[in-house]
Design an enzyme around this catalytic site. Structure first.
Site, PDB file in Angstrom:
ATOM      1  N   TYR A 210     -24.301   0.701   7.353  1.00 52.18           N
ATOM      2  CA  TYR A 210     -23.905   1.515   8.509  1.00 52.18           C
ATOM      3  C   TYR A 210     -24.150   3.002   8.206  1.00 52.18           C
ATOM      4  O   TYR A 210     -24.761   3.711   9.008  1.00 52.18           O
ATOM      5  CB  TYR A 210     -22.431   1.266   8.805  1.00 52.18           C
ATOM      6  CG  TYR A 210     -21.831   2.134   9.878  1.00 52.18           C
ATOM      7  CD1 TYR A 210     -22.242   2.032  11.201  1.00 52.18           C
ATOM      8  CD2 TYR A 210     -20.829   3.057   9.577  1.00 52.18           C
ATOM      9  CE1 TYR A 210     -21.676   2.826  12.189  1.00 52.18           C
ATOM     10  CE2 TYR A 210     -20.252   3.841  10.555  1.00 52.18           C
ATOM     11  CZ  TYR A 210     -20.682   3.727  11.863  1.00 52.18           C
ATOM     12  OH  TYR A 210     -20.115   4.510  12.827  1.00 52.18           O
TER      13      TYR A 210
ATOM     14  N   ILE B 165     -11.690   6.793  14.900  1.00 52.38           N
ATOM     15  CA  ILE B 165     -11.124   7.108  16.217  1.00 52.38           C
ATOM     16  C   ILE B 165      -9.951   6.165  16.507  1.00 52.38           C
ATOM     17  O   ILE B 165     -10.109   4.937  16.453  1.00 52.38           O
ATOM     18  CB  ILE B 165     -12.191   6.952  17.335  1.00 52.38           C
ATOM     19  CG1 ILE B 165     -13.474   7.732  17.002  1.00 52.38           C
ATOM     20  CG2 ILE B 165     -11.615   7.367  18.676  1.00 52.38           C
ATOM     21  CD1 ILE B 165     -13.364   9.210  17.057  1.00 52.38           C
TER      22      ILE B 165
HETATM   23  N1  SER Z   1     -14.779   4.230  12.295  1.00 46.97           N
HETATM   24  C1  SER Z   1     -16.040   3.939  11.699  1.00 46.97           C
HETATM   25  C2  SER Z   1     -15.937   2.845  10.702  1.00 46.97           C
HETATM   26  O1  SER Z   1     -14.883   2.718  10.120  1.00 46.97           O
HETATM   27  C3  SER Z   1     -16.564   5.174  11.022  1.00 46.97           C
HETATM   28  O2  SER Z   1     -17.572   5.701  11.763  1.00 46.97           O
HETATM   29  O3  SER Z   1     -16.887   2.168  10.484  1.00 46.97           O
END
Ligand code: SER
Length: 318
Positions: free
Chosen positions: A143, A173
């Site tokens: 990711y 978020i």
């Molecule tokens: N909230 C996301 C994750 O934990 C971070 O971009 O993958």
């Protein structure tokens, strides 16, 4: 000029709330939500919806042709934890999905594109405190390095083709409307659900794991402010660092206990998400966003906790 906005990946945690916010601003008919899956009631019943798989370029081409969007938000992605289980698929979706949209935005002369990046672009050798906009970046999750490569593509399309792509490195978020999508920061949402439903929670991150976080209201406001900012003010075409607050599971627990004194927490051993969290920053320096488009967060941990408790309680009918 009236905007026509296409949101790809509209059913996700951020998409669900962005669709609502943008429909309020621009009018429901101007905001086309699209996703590979069936939409939630709130999205389906508040304006136009189209099915689309971001890897299916033909369908996407048709959507661009039909709606001629002036703005596109590409939110479809595989997040950090799920990405480690499906690395090739995460790379394919996060990378080729972006390139499809950038190409179509050029072909159809889309005025502005929004694409989210993440704190996951940083890695074990990036500074952990006040992580600057520019520093060593050695992400070790699929990711993370798909987002870092995506940032390079965004900057490249801007430099080579003049495409107005704008991006934010979102922290974790926190929100209560739609479920989070398989990230490492998801514990900070699960904890509220379990606190209210069962009074106890087992965290998959350790007691003192500090991560950058942000309340959804601030994230939506940041996104719309960046998209509204005068083009000449923007100095970053990869992706802007953005900060709200930083906290540990222990600090969050203490805040929840101010609302639910009997709430208890325990900690799992050996969850693979711990290593991901340990490779990320603890606090973020977002001075460029503050300078270029007047970014200022409004929610701290206290306010976030109070708002989450109240809204989640109501939405769960407790
Ligand atoms: N909230 C996301 C994750 O934990 C971070 O971009 O993958």
């Amino acid at each position: 000029m009236s905007e026509k906005i296409l949101i790809i990946g509209a059913n996700g945690q951020i998409g669900t709330e962005l669709v609502t916010a943008l429909r309020r601003i621009h009018g429901a008919e101007q905001v086309i939500a699209s996703d590979i899956n069936n939409p939630a009631y709130a999205i389906r019943n508040s304006g136009p919806f189209e099915f689309a798989n971001v890897l299916d370029k033909e369908t996407l081409h048709h959507l661009f042709q039909k709606h001629q969007p002036t703005q596109v938000y590409l939110l479809a992605a595989i997040l950090s934890a799920t990405g480690e289980q499906k690395p090739k698929m995460a790379w394919d979706l996060n990378m080729n999905g972006l390139i499809h949209v950038l190409d179509l935005a050029l072909e159809f002369k889309t005025a502005k594109v929004f694409w989210p990046s993440s704190i996951a672009v940083f890695g074990p050798n990036s500074p952990k405190q006040n992580t600057p906009q520019y520093c060593v970046m050695d992400p070790n999750t699929v990711y993370g390095f798909s987002k870092l490569a995506g940032e390079r593509w965004c900057e490249y399309y801007h430099a080579k083709h003049g495409l107005d792509v704008r991006s934010i490195r979102y922290p974790g978020i926190i929100s209560w409307k739609a479920a989070p999508g398989g990230g490492t920061t998801d514990y900070a949402i699960h904890i509220f659900h379990e606190a209210l439903k069962t009074g106890t929670y087992q965290s998959f991150l350790s007691t003192s794991t500090m991560l950058p976080m942000m309340y959804m209201e601030d994230a939506i406001r940041a996104t719309i402010s960046l998209m509204d900012a005068p083009i000449e003010n923007l100095t970053i075409r990869s992706s802007y660092n953005l900060a709200g607050m930083s906290f540990t599971p222990e600090q969050l627990t203490q805040k929840i206990q101010q609302h639910l004194p009997d709430f208890t927490i325990s900690y799992a051993d050996n969850d693979p998400r711990q290593a991901i969290a340990d490779s990320w920053p603890q606090t973020i320096d977002d001075s460029q966003a503050r300078q270029d488009w007047n970014w200022q967060p409004e929610y701290d941990l206290e306010r976030l906790t109070a708002d989450m408790m109240e809204n989640l309680k109501n939405s769960l009918n407790l």
